[in-house]
Each structure stands twice: as structure tokens, then as C-alpha cells.
Design a protein around this motif. Sequence first.
Motif, short mmCIF file in Angstrom:
data_model
loop_
_atom_site.label_atom_id
_atom_site.label_comp_id
_atom_site.label_asym_id
_atom_site.label_seq_id
_atom_site.Cartn_x
_atom_site.Cartn_y
_atom_site.Cartn_z
N GLU A 1 -106.17 16.01 12.92
CA GLU A 1 -106.13 15.47 11.57
C GLU A 1 -105.54 14.07 11.59
OE1 GLU A 1 -104.71 18.76 8.67
OE2 GLU A 1 -103.73 19.14 10.60
N GLN A 2 -106.12 13.18 10.80
CA GLN A 2 -105.54 11.86 10.62
C GLN A 2 -104.21 12.03 9.89
OE1 GLN A 2 -107.52 9.03 11.73
NE2 GLN A 2 -105.45 8.20 11.74
N ALA A 3 -103.20 11.34 10.36
CA ALA A 3 -101.87 11.39 9.73
C ALA A 3 -101.34 9.97 9.67
CB ALA A 3 -100.94 12.29 10.53
N GLY A 4 -101.76 9.23 8.65
CA GLY A 4 -101.39 7.83 8.56
C GLY A 4 -102.03 7.05 9.70
N GLU A 5 -101.22 6.35 10.47
CA GLU A 5 -101.73 5.57 11.60
C GLU A 5 -101.84 6.41 12.87
OE1 GLU A 5 -102.63 2.21 11.46
OE2 GLU A 5 -102.44 2.58 9.31
N ALA A 6 -101.53 7.69 12.78
CA ALA A 6 -101.53 8.57 13.95
C ALA A 6 -102.48 9.74 13.73
CB ALA A 6 -100.11 9.09 14.22
N VAL A 7 -102.55 10.57 14.73
CA VAL A 7 -103.32 11.80 14.67
C VAL A 7 -102.35 12.96 14.87
CG1 VAL A 7 -105.06 13.20 15.88
CG2 VAL A 7 -105.45 10.76 15.52
N ARG A 8 -102.48 13.98 14.04
CA ARG A 8 -101.71 15.21 14.22
C ARG A 8 -102.63 16.19 14.95
NH1 ARG A 8 -99.71 16.03 9.37
NH2 ARG A 8 -101.66 16.85 8.57
N LEU A 9 -102.21 16.58 16.14
CA LEU A 9 -102.95 17.56 16.93
C LEU A 9 -102.15 18.86 16.93
CD1 LEU A 9 -105.12 18.54 18.95
CD2 LEU A 9 -103.74 17.49 20.77
N THR A 10 -102.77 19.91 16.43
CA THR A 10 -102.13 21.23 16.42
C THR A 10 -102.94 22.17 17.28
OG1 THR A 10 -101.27 20.87 14.17
CG2 THR A 10 -101.34 23.15 14.97
N LEU A 11 -102.26 22.77 18.25
CA LEU A 11 -102.87 23.77 19.11
C LEU A 11 -102.33 25.13 18.68
CD1 LEU A 11 -103.51 24.06 22.77
CD2 LEU A 11 -101.80 25.59 21.83
N THR A 12 -103.23 26.09 18.53
CA THR A 12 -102.83 27.46 18.20
C THR A 12 -103.45 28.39 19.23
OG1 THR A 12 -102.79 26.90 15.85
CG2 THR A 12 -102.82 29.25 16.41
N GLN A 13 -102.61 29.19 19.87
CA GLN A 13 -103.07 30.23 20.80
C GLN A 13 -102.89 31.56 20.08
OE1 GLN A 13 -101.57 30.20 24.90
NE2 GLN A 13 -101.34 32.42 24.76
N SER A 14 -104.00 32.29 19.90
CA SER A 14 -103.98 33.53 19.12
C SER A 14 -104.49 34.70 19.96
CB SER A 14 -104.86 33.39 17.88
OG SER A 14 -104.45 32.31 17.08
N ILE B 1 -94.93 37.26 29.01
CA ILE B 1 -96.28 36.78 29.34
C ILE B 1 -96.57 35.48 28.59
CG2 ILE B 1 -98.75 37.31 29.12
CD1 ILE B 1 -97.90 40.28 29.69
N LEU B 2 -96.16 35.40 27.33
CA LEU B 2 -96.38 34.18 26.54
C LEU B 2 -95.56 32.99 27.05
CD1 LEU B 2 -96.51 35.67 22.94
CD2 LEU B 2 -98.42 34.75 24.27
N SER B 3 -94.55 33.24 27.87
CA SER B 3 -93.71 32.15 28.37
C SER B 3 -94.52 31.11 29.15
CB SER B 3 -92.56 32.68 29.22
OG SER B 3 -93.03 33.22 30.45
N GLY B 4 -95.61 31.53 29.77
CA GLY B 4 -96.46 30.58 30.49
C GLY B 4 -97.06 29.54 29.57
N GLY B 5 -97.66 29.98 28.48
CA GLY B 5 -98.23 29.05 27.51
C GLY B 5 -97.17 28.25 26.77
N ARG B 6 -96.04 28.89 26.51
CA ARG B 6 -94.97 28.19 25.80
C ARG B 6 -94.36 27.08 26.65
NH1 ARG B 6 -92.76 33.66 23.01
NH2 ARG B 6 -94.20 33.59 21.24
N GLN B 7 -94.46 27.21 27.96
CA GLN B 7 -94.01 26.15 28.87
C GLN B 7 -95.14 25.16 29.12
OE1 GLN B 7 -91.93 27.13 32.67
NE2 GLN B 7 -93.67 26.10 33.62
N GLY B 8 -96.36 25.66 29.30
CA GLY B 8 -97.47 24.82 29.71
C GLY B 8 -98.06 23.93 28.63
N TRP B 9 -98.28 24.48 27.43
CA TRP B 9 -98.93 23.69 26.39
C TRP B 9 -98.16 22.42 26.03
CZ3 TRP B 9 -103.73 24.09 26.15
CH2 TRP B 9 -104.40 25.32 26.15
#
Length: 176
Positions: free
Chosen positions: A107-120, A129-137
Motif C-alpha cells: 500500500e502507498q503510505a505517503g512517500e513510502a510503501v507499507r508492506l504487510t506480510l501475513t502467514q496464515s 515451529i512458528l519461531s522459524g518464520g518469526r525469525q526469518g521474515w
Amino acid sequence: MSKQANLDPRNFKPAIVYTIYIASTPEKVWQALTTAEFSKKYFSGFAVEVELKVGGGFVARAPDGSVHISGEVFECDPPRRLTITWNVNWPALVEKLGPTLVTYEIEQAGEAVRLTLTQSHDRPIDDDILSGGRQGWPAILSSLKSLLETGQALVIKMQPPQRMLDALNKLGIKTP
């Protein structure tokens, strides 16, 4: 028939949500997320290959060329939203833990871009098990941010968290 035909996104609950702001354009962020040329620079040498249409293939190749992650495009709305199934190529992983959906929202956020990643996931997943993604992303997306803003990706040497590997091994999932 694609594997995703049986997936109902309403059954998936977010397990990891990570948002980062990048001084870039939505189009450049999209290109970085969807092309091998960019991904190899910020994703520890992994090359993302994606067929940008619903049902299209998705793979992330390790530096040796092997397929480490595979999946399908579930939702594709360039340069705003991409949802893919994200299946790590470890024997029995998907069978034991179920499918993973990864969504990138740009999403455009002023002069920047807001990037949101969601792992579901469609079932509860153990925190170990989720600790891998919580460290890696955060590391992967921080490197992407650095690459787009400065032209230089971050060099972050990481191994999968031992607690994640131990939890997977308890479930009988072979890991490298």
C-alpha cells in the motif's frame, strides 16, 4: 485441477503478521517480491519464480537450484496483493502441519510503501515451529527494504531456530 481448489481462505488464521515501511514505489516492491533477479539479492540467494495468475506456480529455488519452497498463486492483484501457498519442501511437512498461505499487501503510505506480510494456517501451529518464520521474515523483509532503499541487501547469516527443528523432528518431519 490445482491443489488450491480445496483451500478456503476463511479457514486460515494469521499466525505471523509483519509490517515494514519502504522508501520505494508499489511497483518496485512488487517486482522485488516476484522476480528471481531481485529475490536472489535479498533472500539469501533464493530465487523466487512465480507465474502471476491465479493457479500459477510458485517456487523458491535454493542457491544450488533445488526447489526449497513450492506452491500456487491463490490471489494476484499487481502491484497491491499477492497470496500464495508456501510449502517448504521437507518430507511430511505439509501432511503434518497443513498448508500455509502467505499474503503480501502493498500500500502507498505517503512517500513510502507499507508492506504487510501475513502467514496464515488452517490449524493451530506450535510456537516453536512458528519461531522459524518469526525469525526469518523480519530478516528477509529488512534485507529487501535495504536493497530497495540503498541498492545493497543486508547479509544476515541465520540458521533455522533449534527449537523449531526439535519440534519438527518430534512430529517425524525430516529437516536438513
